[in-house]
Structures are given as C-alpha cells and as structure tokens.
Design a protein around this motif. Structure first.
Motif, PDB file in Angstrom:
ATOM      1  N   SER A 472       0.816  -1.217   0.000  1.00 47.96           N
ATOM      2  CA  SER A 472       0.000   0.000   0.000  1.00 47.96           C
ATOM      3  C   SER A 472       0.847   1.264   0.000  1.00 47.96           C
ATOM      4  O   SER A 472       0.360   2.334  -0.328  1.00 47.96           O
ATOM      5  CB  SER A 472      -0.905   0.033   1.240  1.00 47.96           C
ATOM      6  N   SER A 473       2.106   1.132   0.402  1.00 48.90           N
ATOM      7  CA  SER A 473       2.927   2.331   0.555  1.00 48.90           C
ATOM      8  C   SER A 473       3.294   2.908  -0.801  1.00 48.90           C
ATOM      9  O   SER A 473       3.423   2.181  -1.781  1.00 48.90           O
ATOM     10  CB  SER A 473       4.205   2.004   1.324  1.00 48.90           C
ATOM     11  N   GLU A 474       3.454   4.215  -0.809  1.00 47.85           N
ATOM     12  CA  GLU A 474       3.945   4.843  -2.025  1.00 47.85           C
ATOM     13  C   GLU A 474       5.385   4.401  -2.259  1.00 47.85           C
ATOM     14  O   GLU A 474       6.225   4.530  -1.368  1.00 47.85           O
ATOM     15  CB  GLU A 474       3.893   6.358  -1.883  1.00 47.85           C
ATOM     16  N   ARG A 476       7.909   5.420  -3.847  1.00 49.66           N
ATOM     17  CA  ARG A 476       9.082   6.295  -3.826  1.00 49.66           C
ATOM     18  C   ARG A 476       9.650   6.497  -2.415  1.00 49.66           C
ATOM     19  O   ARG A 476      10.789   6.900  -2.262  1.00 49.66           O
ATOM     20  CB  ARG A 476       8.732   7.654  -4.438  1.00 49.66           C
ATOM     21  N   PHE A 477       8.830   6.214  -1.372  1.00 48.69           N
ATOM     22  CA  PHE A 477       9.341   6.415  -0.021  1.00 48.69           C
ATOM     23  C   PHE A 477       9.993   5.158   0.557  1.00 48.69           C
ATOM     24  O   PHE A 477      10.426   5.156   1.697  1.00 48.69           O
ATOM     25  CB  PHE A 477       8.212   6.871   0.910  1.00 48.69           C
ATOM     26  N   LEU A 478      10.034   4.086  -0.210  1.00 51.55           N
ATOM     27  CA  LEU A 478      10.632   2.857   0.301  1.00 51.55           C
ATOM     28  C   LEU A 478      12.139   2.894   0.112  1.00 51.55           C
ATOM     29  O   LEU A 478      12.626   3.347  -0.923  1.00 51.55           O
ATOM     30  CB  LEU A 478      10.043   1.653  -0.437  1.00 51.55           C
ATOM     31  N   GLN A 479      12.850   2.414   1.108  1.00 54.58           N
ATOM     32  CA  GLN A 479      14.309   2.352   0.993  1.00 54.58           C
ATOM     33  C   GLN A 479      14.662   1.477  -0.207  1.00 54.58           C
ATOM     34  O   GLN A 479      14.024   0.446  -0.443  1.00 54.58           O
ATOM     35  CB  GLN A 479      14.909   1.716   2.236  1.00 54.58           C
ATOM     36  N   ARG A 480      15.705   1.857  -0.885  1.00 57.43           N
ATOM     37  CA  ARG A 480      16.043   1.128  -2.110  1.00 57.43           C
ATOM     38  C   ARG A 480      16.538  -0.291  -1.840  1.00 57.43           C
ATOM     39  O   ARG A 480      16.486  -1.152  -2.705  1.00 57.43           O
ATOM     40  CB  ARG A 480      17.110   1.890  -2.908  1.00 57.43           C
ATOM     41  N   ASP A 481      17.084  -0.536  -0.646  1.00 57.21           N
ATOM     42  CA  ASP A 481      17.622  -1.866  -0.393  1.00 57.21           C
ATOM     43  C   ASP A 481      16.586  -2.810   0.211  1.00 57.21           C
ATOM     44  O   ASP A 481      16.916  -3.872   0.716  1.00 57.21           O
ATOM     45  CB  ASP A 481      18.861  -1.799   0.512  1.00 57.21           C
TER      46      ASP A 481
ATOM     47  N   THR B 243       2.250   7.545   4.467  1.00 58.14           N
ATOM     48  CA  THR B 243       2.641   7.412   3.059  1.00 58.14           C
ATOM     49  C   THR B 243       1.976   6.192   2.418  1.00 58.14           C
ATOM     50  O   THR B 243       2.453   5.696   1.417  1.00 58.14           O
ATOM     51  CB  THR B 243       4.170   7.289   2.906  1.00 58.14           C
ATOM     52  N   VAL B 244       0.891   5.693   3.011  1.00 62.58           N
ATOM     53  CA  VAL B 244       0.196   4.587   2.360  1.00 62.58           C
ATOM     54  C   VAL B 244      -0.769   5.132   1.303  1.00 62.58           C
ATOM     55  O   VAL B 244      -1.171   6.284   1.348  1.00 62.58           O
ATOM     56  CB  VAL B 244      -0.578   3.693   3.360  1.00 62.58           C
ATOM     57  N   TRP B 245      -1.117   4.295   0.376  1.00 61.91           N
ATOM     58  CA  TRP B 245      -2.005   4.625  -0.719  1.00 61.91           C
ATOM     59  C   TRP B 245      -1.496   5.817  -1.529  1.00 61.91           C
ATOM     60  O   TRP B 245      -0.350   6.216  -1.380  1.00 61.91           O
ATOM     61  CB  TRP B 245      -3.443   4.815  -0.227  1.00 61.91           C
ATOM     62  N   LEU B 390       9.803  13.742  -2.068  1.00 59.58           N
ATOM     63  CA  LEU B 390      10.734  12.736  -1.582  1.00 59.58           C
ATOM     64  C   LEU B 390      12.056  13.407  -1.251  1.00 59.58           C
ATOM     65  O   LEU B 390      12.621  14.131  -2.063  1.00 59.58           O
ATOM     66  CB  LEU B 390      10.947  11.682  -2.670  1.00 59.58           C
ATOM     67  N   GLY B 400      21.864   1.934  -1.832  1.00 60.85           N
ATOM     68  CA  GLY B 400      20.581   1.357  -1.446  1.00 60.85           C
ATOM     69  C   GLY B 400      20.181   1.662  -0.025  1.00 60.85           C
ATOM     70  O   GLY B 400      19.077   1.347   0.384  1.00 60.85           O
ATOM     71  N   ARG B 404      14.928   7.515   2.839  1.00 61.71           N
ATOM     72  CA  ARG B 404      13.956   8.192   1.979  1.00 61.71           C
ATOM     73  C   ARG B 404      12.818   8.679   2.848  1.00 61.71           C
ATOM     74  O   ARG B 404      12.138   7.909   3.485  1.00 61.71           O
ATOM     75  CB  ARG B 404      13.454   7.239   0.902  1.00 61.71           C
TER      76      ARG B 404
END
Lengths: 597, 597
Positions: A472-474, A476-481, B243-245, B390, B400, B404
């Motif tokens: 469900s999270s956007e 772009r805000f997730l850590q890349r690793d 930051t969900v949805w 972001l 990584g 963010r």
C-alpha cells in the motif's frame, strides 16, 4: 570418562558443552544414512533418546542460572500473560460446554502443564497452557455430542484425550516431529493471523454475551472497559518501546504492562456508584480444589459405550494434529532466531510429555493444555537482556545531521526452568479459596480486553499485514535496499493472497460445527508450500517473501538438522527481509500478543 | 494613473501587486517618525485606512481565484469543523444559561459572522464563530447575574455586547492591534494549551451530563461513542499524514475525516435495537428562525436599570480583551509562516468589523462570535496545495541504504473569500426547518467526541508538550543539530514551567465564578515575556525556545512592521527550532484541532 560425565563437567564451566553438543547435533540426523537406518519409522524413540541425552547435561545450570532479576520479572509477567487469556477462554468455554469446564479445571490443567514441563520438559521456555483453540475444540465437540446424548460428553472427552495421548506417543516414538523443520512463515504467519482473528471474534462474543446476560448498561460499560483496557496495555507497551525516560523505566513498563493495566481496570470496575451499580458480570468461581460440576476428578471413562469410544478416535487424532502444529510452533517461536539461545531444543521428548498431560487431563476432565502460540515467545522475551544501543548513521548533509537511531540488541537470555516452575506454583496458589475470591472480582470485560490485546498483537505484527502495508505504501518512499522491491508486486499479492485464502478458510470453518477440522487445513498449508508453491514462484521470490520459521541451529539439532533446501540455495539466502530489518533496526521486543517470525 | 488603479491593474495580472504592497507595507509604520506622528493614539483610523487600502486591490482576485477543487473541499470541511464545535459549546451553554442561548442563536451568530467577514473582512481566511471561551463567558455571567436577578440576564448580555463593541471600535480606531506583533509562542502556546484543556474538560462534562440526565445506559453508550469518534477522526487524520495509498486518496482522508466520522457515528447511534433503545440525548432544537426562548430577536436592552448598564461595562471590556487576544491570534495563525500567503492582512479593519458583529449579536441575544483559534488555521490548510516530496538522505553505509523521507511542502494557498462565504450560506441553510430536523438526530455524545478531537489536537502539537517530550527523551538518541541541545535543560524546564503556571492559573480560574477574568491572565503573559523574561533567560535561550508567533511579512505589514528585536539579534536568529524542523520534515499538515506555531 564417558561422554555424559565429560559433558556434565563442561556444562558446569561454560554452560555450553561444545563437545557433546556437536556430537549429538551430528548424531541425531538421517542424512547420509543408508538403507533402513535412514527411515525414521524404523528407528523408534531415537529422537527422544537424543533429546534427553542432548538436554540433560544442562539441567543443573537450568537451576543455577536462574538467580537474576529477570527470573522474578518473568515469573510475574508470565503468570498474568498465561492466566488472563486462560481465564478468558474458560469464560467462553464454560458457557458453551454446559458449564462442564470451569475456572478450576483450567487452573488445574495450567498448573499441571507448568509443573510437568518446567520439571521434565526439554524445552522449559515453552509455556504450556489453555489456548483459545482447545476451547473452540471442546465446545464444538459439545455441540456435536449434544445432537445425540449430552450426558456422555465428559466420558467422550476423556476418550478423546486418551486417543489423543496415544497418537502423541506414537508421533514422538516414530520421530515425526522432524517434519516441523519444513514449516515456513507461509503457514506459521497464516496460523498466527488465524489465531489473532479468532481471538478478536472471541472478544466481541464476550461483550455480546454481556449484553444478553446483564443487559444494556453493563454491556456498554463492558465495551468501554474492554476498549480502554486494550488502549492501556497497547499504550504502555508502545511507551516501553520508545526512547522516552530511562531504559530501566521503559523496561518496567514493558514487563508489567499487563499487571498494571489489569489491576487498574479491575479496581476501576469496583468504584462505588454508577460503575458498581452497573453489575457487570464477574468470573464465575466454585469451591477451591473441586470440579465445577458435582463429580469426582477422575471421570468414569470406562462406562462409555464401545461405539462412542471409537467415535472418539478421530477426534483424538485431530487433537494430536492441532497440538502437533500448535505446540511445536510454540516451541519454535519460543526459541526463534532473534533470541541468542545456547541450550538445545528437544521436540520429540516434549511431544511425548504432551501426550502424558493430554492423557491425565483427559481422564480428569480438564481442558487439554498445549504450547501457547502467542505467549511462549513472550516468556523468552521476558528472560532476555535487551540493550538499546545507539546507531549513528552518517549522512551527506554535514555535521550534526547524523541520524541517531535506537537499535535494540538481545545480548543474552537467562535460560532456566525456575520461572516456569514458580509460575506453576503461583497457578496452584490461585486454586486456593482466598485467591479464587480475588479472581471473582475480575469483570468479564477485562477478559474481552485481553482477547483484543492478544489478538491484535498477533495481527499487527503479522507478515501478511506487513506485506500489505508494503504494497500500500507509495513506492518512492521505500528504501532502495528493501528486498521486497526485487519481487514483482503481483507475486507478493499472489503470495499473501494464498495465505489469506488459508486464513479465510480456517476462520470460516471455525464458525461451523466442522470447526474441529481446522487443524487439517493448517497442516495442509505445509505441503502446499513445499510441493506446489515452488512451481508458481521462483526460488528468489520465495527467498524474499518466505523464510524458515525454525532457523536456530541449537533447535534444529532436535529436528534432525536443517531441512533440505532447494538446489542452488544456501541458508544465508533465506530470510533476506528479516536480516535486513534486524541489521537496520535491531530485534523488536516481543509484544504480549505478537507472533514472532 | 492613481496608485489604486495601478494596483488593480496589476492584481488582475499576477495577483500580487508588488508596487502597492511595498508602498503600503512601508507607509503603515511608526518607525522613524518624529513627534506626535510616532504616537498611535494621536493618529486615529490610520491602521484601518491602510488595511483597507492595502487589501482592497485584491478583492476581485478573491473571487476569481476561487474556481478550484480546493474551494469546494474547503467549504465542506470548514462547514463541519465550524458547525460541530459550535453546536458542542451550545449544548453546554444552553444548559448553563437557563436555556437562553440555543442552537438557533448559535447558528444565527455563526452565519452572521461568516457573512460579514467573508464579504467585508480584510482577512477572509480567519473563520469567525462560536468558541468555547464565549460559552464559558456567557454562563459565568449567568451565574453572577443569577445571584441578583436572573430575569435581567438577556438585557445585561445585550449591554455587555454593546460595551464590548464600543471598546472594539476604540481599539481599532486607535491602532491598538499593533501590539499583537509582540505576541510570541510563550503566550500563544500557553493559550493553546489552556483552550485544549478546557475543551477536554467540556467533553467530560458533556458525558457526565448524559449520566445525570439519561441514566447509566445512555451514559456508557455515550462514553463509547465519544471515544470511538475521537479514535476515528484521529486515525483517519494520521492515515492522511502517512505514506500509504496514493497522495490524492490521503488528501481525501485528511479533508473529510470529520465528515466521514460524523456521518458514521450519527448513523451508528440510530441502529435499531440496543443502540436506539439506549435513548442517548440529542441536540435540542426549536422552531426554525425563531429564538429559543419565546421572545423577539431584538432584546429590549433599553429597559435595563442604569446601574446594571454600567455594571455591564467591565464585562464588555473583558469581552474585548478576550477577543483582542483570541481573534487576532486566530488571524495570525490562519496566516502563519508555513503557509505561502501572498495577500496582505488587515487586523485593525477586522477588529472594527468584530465590534460590529459584537454589537449586533449583543442586541439580538446571540452568543458573541469571534475568531476560532483551533479552526482558523484549518481553513488555510484546507485551501493549501500540499505536495509530498521525496527527500533522499545519502548515508555512509553504501548503495541502497539512502534514507527516503516524505517531506510535505505547501506549494500554494488558494487565497479567496468564496469558501468562507459558501460556508456561511450553508450555515443559513442549516437554520431552516428540514436541516434542523437533521441536526436533531445528532447525539450529544458525538459532540463530546468533537471536544476531545479539538482539545487533544491542541494539546498534542503544543510546544509545551513537545518540549516535555524532548526533556523526557534519552539524550543519546537526539539528533546533534537539535537547537534545544544548546540550551541548559533546567532553563527549558524553567521556561515551560512558567508556561504551565500560566495555564494552570487560567484553567483554575475558569472553574470559578471569576472565570470572566481569564483573558486578563492570558494578556498578562505578553508583558511578562517582553519585560521580565529577558532578565532570566539569555537572548540565545529565548531564540531557541521561543519564537515570534507572527512572522509572515505580508501580515506584519498591517501591524506596523516587525517588532523591535533585542540588540544584536536579527530576525533570522529566531525560530531556530521551527526552521530546523521544516527543513528536515517539511511543514506538518494542520490537524483539525492543532494550533500551529
């Protein structure tokens, strides 16, 4: 000097007799064995023998290691965390089995189990007691028996216990617990979710019952108390995990959240005036040390018609199936990887003991105790010395902008059997007259609150929910690793979809008279995962979204070593998600209700 | 071509007539003026003249700018955020003023204020309506009058309004609003905390009242609804900030949290069965467009004994003092720094208008409307286009591992007066028969929930609480560039201790018959801060812990420019805490109840 003596000597020194451990670790396996020697069924009692032999050298240290504050804190915490849910299920079970199982039976069963497993168990960390599932089991059988002749229910249950015990012993003798090493998070998360949902439903049922028995006023007051109880425990535990105040004070909050909250809300419900006048229902108690029904403790199970004796057999088998999964998963989670355990496990021996408690409980007309899924890891947690360390992450933004993050490290576990034993003594104490009077002051609403805390804890921390939050999270805000990013989203959806299907099926069946069949569904998830899912998911996908539930080497020793992994896969390739999270945030403290992966 | 024409032309183009703005920004000031020209009192109406002159050129764009979705969303959101608390206070005020002020009076007053300020106001962003403090004011005066002769209460209140209006006009004419620029967070946070606590108390009183009027069943149900209402709004708003949805969906959650929650819980309370049978009390309504009491709208204030006319004078003065602080702080927070506003403020003119509404409300027997402290900034927020951007913080841990973080940026505000006007029309609509019937379906418990949401919002985000959290946190986990770390801890304790003292004194006085005196205490905090505290705190300490509440240049223009700062201090040295937080996390969205610093 024999191996045993050698081991004993060493254990007095370092508490970790390396030699013996390696020997037995290696000696109990079926790898590289040729012919009949590789077949578990042809080598009866081999697992049990090695369990005892592996564990016995640690027995003295199980007592001498116990003299720390953690043991005392653990005893108090586990007394509440074991007793409160047990009473909660009993309230429900009591009503739905024609008042056959009452508080005295549940206390007796819990105390019996605590005594047996704390003194004789190979895995004294695994807390054994009354679960919501055995309550579901008991009242479903009651519903079935009531169709024919309700008067045979006690004797029928005794035979269910006897058959269950026999199947337990057979499984232990023929080393069948070994297959538990194939359990992955796929099924254990589904099971955790199932348990959580059932508990939430039970909480609601408890409140609905208050409306029908005592009327609207006490109904609404009960809802209020249940919600505020939930909020209090939850809030205290969250505070305990934060970084406010001193570490020792947070530790107290986390250790005694249940204690403080229960004392407060029980007291609240007795404030004279509107609150006392609402007459909300209390825990029903009967005379101390007597069965709830007018009967002797020993049931006359020999007076049951032979046809019913044989009807009880499949029910006994289903009990064994439930306990096979439930009890062993309890032991696995109580000895999960995040705890730095040094003493080995012993699944076969403990399952044999569980057969014994099943037998005794059966013929005495007690609810059958088994390993407590949400509470067992809480015991290990309560014995763990945690240190909140500071992790400084340098950023590219210049001086003073370092990100300072608390990382919780589990430095050691006070592995002993005294806290379990003392908790058992406390349960026996609770069976006495004066303390039963204290129990009688507790409103049923508090137990609804307990259901919500335990149930929600199991749901919130569940991998299914966490993957849903991820999806469900956007992005772009997730850590890349984040390892999940390397798996296609629809594959994650498919994976949790399968889990959700399993959960939905078991929850649905639990609401019907076929409820006793739910262990079959849970167990079926294991072959589904082992044989079918590798066809639908790539190895890498499974490595990211799934993980072996049992990963602790000392524990795996009792299960014949690590399971055969798929080709081209090393153990280090599994559990990427968990590894990353632990490296980044440290281990999470075990909340009262959560099932740890 | 005159200046005015010039300005108008420009405003049609860029909506920001730079020339005029600079001219009037400079032209309304008392700096560098010699002799009598530097004395505010000798130059009557100068502030109002400049306010109108500065603001008028923007009038056309106040309408043409309005054709966006934000205006519609804002209208709906503000209708609920204005109406619900107003009704909540009215429930309380109605009971405690012998049922003199009812729903119709409050709706009329709110609608009147909305019409006047949306059409004529210089600061159409400032929502004006019924506050909890005027309710406190009205029923305290009722308690006082009841000692002598309760029958003169309506006429006495009319005279309180008339005197209040006169004092308002005098303050506006003699440019006294200028002193509002000296307001710092020291007093505005204390005021916010005071308001929050009073609201929480009101919520509890509302529930207690339910017990005494309708009995235990509806009492407990009301508690339940109030708590769940609070939880629902709070949860939806938290979700809206996560930051969900998708961003647009989160926007809807944040915009309509009140709407969804209110509809749901009002509906819930009407579910047939136990819920409906509990008979919880509803909003009391009377005939549409008629006063609650059998009277004509215009009060016969001319029939009051002369001695009472003069007794009303100090009360009128206290009303003015309350509004002087409350209304102007509303305007300041509605135009606070975090909103990228382009159109200038106009405090003197608005305060003059507030005198007019005070006069009319007084002689019509309405509760006196003024700027809504917690709600005014919500209006600006609802008109702000936010973008969640972001922010990637590179770390030294390798690829990584970047952190963010979502950073919310306010990109633009739809500055217009149409949403305020439409909200006023909706309030007039609510005064009609059919919609009064709808209002009558709303349980009082929902309003207790509203009190909790608004009150807690004001407490949670309050600087006093935030400093307390800072002081409670383990120091090693605090970022090194945290400005508060440069101040000795006991100085921070002393600072919030002084604030807490002010809050405690005002809360305490509010519970007594001397409650009408609380504005004096609040106002006294300003000279305490300006004259005494610089002796106890160093300049640097004050720069870190305190900040000017009014920092927006366009707003300060109406107050005669920025206040004289202490020696060796530049404006950039103030508000270090806020600047750092905004840089790091972006602006926080305005929660329904929170007072923005």
């Amino acid at each position: 000097m024999s191996d045993r003596d050698n081991a004993n000597l060493e254990s007095n020194g370092s508490h970790e007799p390396q030699l013996t451990r390696e020997k037995t670790t290696k000696s109990y396996t079926y790898e590289n064995l040729k012919g009949w020697r590789g077949l578990r069924i042809l080598r009866p009692c081999r697992g049990m023998y090695h369990d005892v032999r592996r564990r016995l050298p640690y027995y003295p240290s199980d007592i001498t290691d116990a003299f720390t504050y953690r043991t005392a804190a653990s005893t108090i915490r586990m007394y509440f965390v074991n007793l409160l849910p047990a009473l909660a299920y009993t309230l429900d079970m009591n009503r739905r089995t024609g008042f056959f199982y009452g508080v005295n039976e549940s206390l007796f069963a819990s105390a019996l189990a605590a005594m047996v497993f704390s003194i004789l168990g190979a895995q004294p960390l695994t807390i054994v007691g009354i679960t919501g599932l055995i309550s579901l089991f008991n009242y479903t059988i009651y519903d079935i028996i009531a169709i024919y002749d309700v008067s045979i229910y006690p004797r029928f249950m005794a035979w269910t216990g006897i058959w269950g015990a026999i199947f337990h012993w057979l499984m232990a003798i023929f080393n069948a617990c070994d297959y538990m090493r194939y359990v992955t998070d796929f099924s254990s998360e589904s099971f955790g979710m199932y348990v959580g949902i059932i508990y939430m439903i039970k909480g609601v049922e408890e409140l609905v019952n208050e409306f029908s028995i005592e009327g609207a006023t006490s109904g609404y007051l009960s809802c209020l108390i249940a919600i505020l109880y939930f909020g209090s425990v939850y809030g205290l535990e969250k505070l305990g995990q934060s970084t406010v105040w001193k570490a020792w004070f947070r530790g107290i909050l986390a250790d005694y959240a249940y204690v403080f909250t229960t004392l407060f809300w029980v007291g609240f419900s007795h404030i004279p005036g509107q609150l006392k006048d609402a007459h909300i229902s209390k825990v029903p108690v009967s005379d101390a040390f007597r069965p709830t029904q007018p009967r002797s403790w020993l049931l006359d199970f020999w007076n049951l018609e032979v046809k019913w004796v044989f009807v009880a057999m499949p029910f006994g088998f289903l009990v064994m199936l439930l306990f096979y999964y439930d009890h062993n998963v309890s032991s696995i989670t109580a000895q999960a990887r995040q705890f730095p355990l040094k003493k080995p496990g012993g699944f076969h021996w403990d399952f044999f003991l569980l057969g014994c408690t099943t037998f005794v409980s059966g013929i005495l007309g007690l609810p059958l105790p088994n390993g407590l899924v949400p509470q067992a890891p809480v015991h290990t947690d309560s014995l763990t010395n945690y240190e909140t360390k500071l992790k400084v992450i340098a950023t590219a933004e210049g001086e003073g902008t370092d990100i300072r993050r608390p990382v919780v490290e589990a430095t050691a576990v006070v592995e002993q059997r005294v806290s379990h034993f003392l908790m058992g003594l406390a349960l026996i104490g609770t069976m006495t007259g004066p303390l039963l009077v204290v129990l009688h002051t507790m409103p049923a609403a508090v137990f609804a609150g307990v259901f919500f805390v335990v149930g929600w804890g199991s749901i919130e921390s569940n991998g299914i929910v966490q993957k849903l939050v991820f999806l469900s999270s956007e992005e772009r805000f997730l850590q890349r690793d984040e390892p999940l990013l390397t798996v296609r989203r629809r594959k994650i959806w498919a994976y949790i979809g399968l889990q959700a299907l399993g959960v939905a099926a078991t929850v649905a069946i639990s609401q019907t008279i076929a409820a006793v069949g739910f262990p079959v569904l849970i167990i079926l998830l294991i072959p589904l995962r082992t044989y079918l899912m590798p066809r639908w998911f790539s190895l890498h996908e499974l490595q990211v979204v799934d993980d072996l539930t049992c990963t602790n080497k000392a524990v795996l020793a009792s299960l014949g070593g690590a399971p055969t992994l798929p080709e081209q896969s090393r153990e280090e390739d599994w559990g990427l998600e968990r590894r990353r999270s632990e490296q980044r945030f440290g281990v999470r403290r075990q909340r009262a209700g959560s099932i740890k992966r």
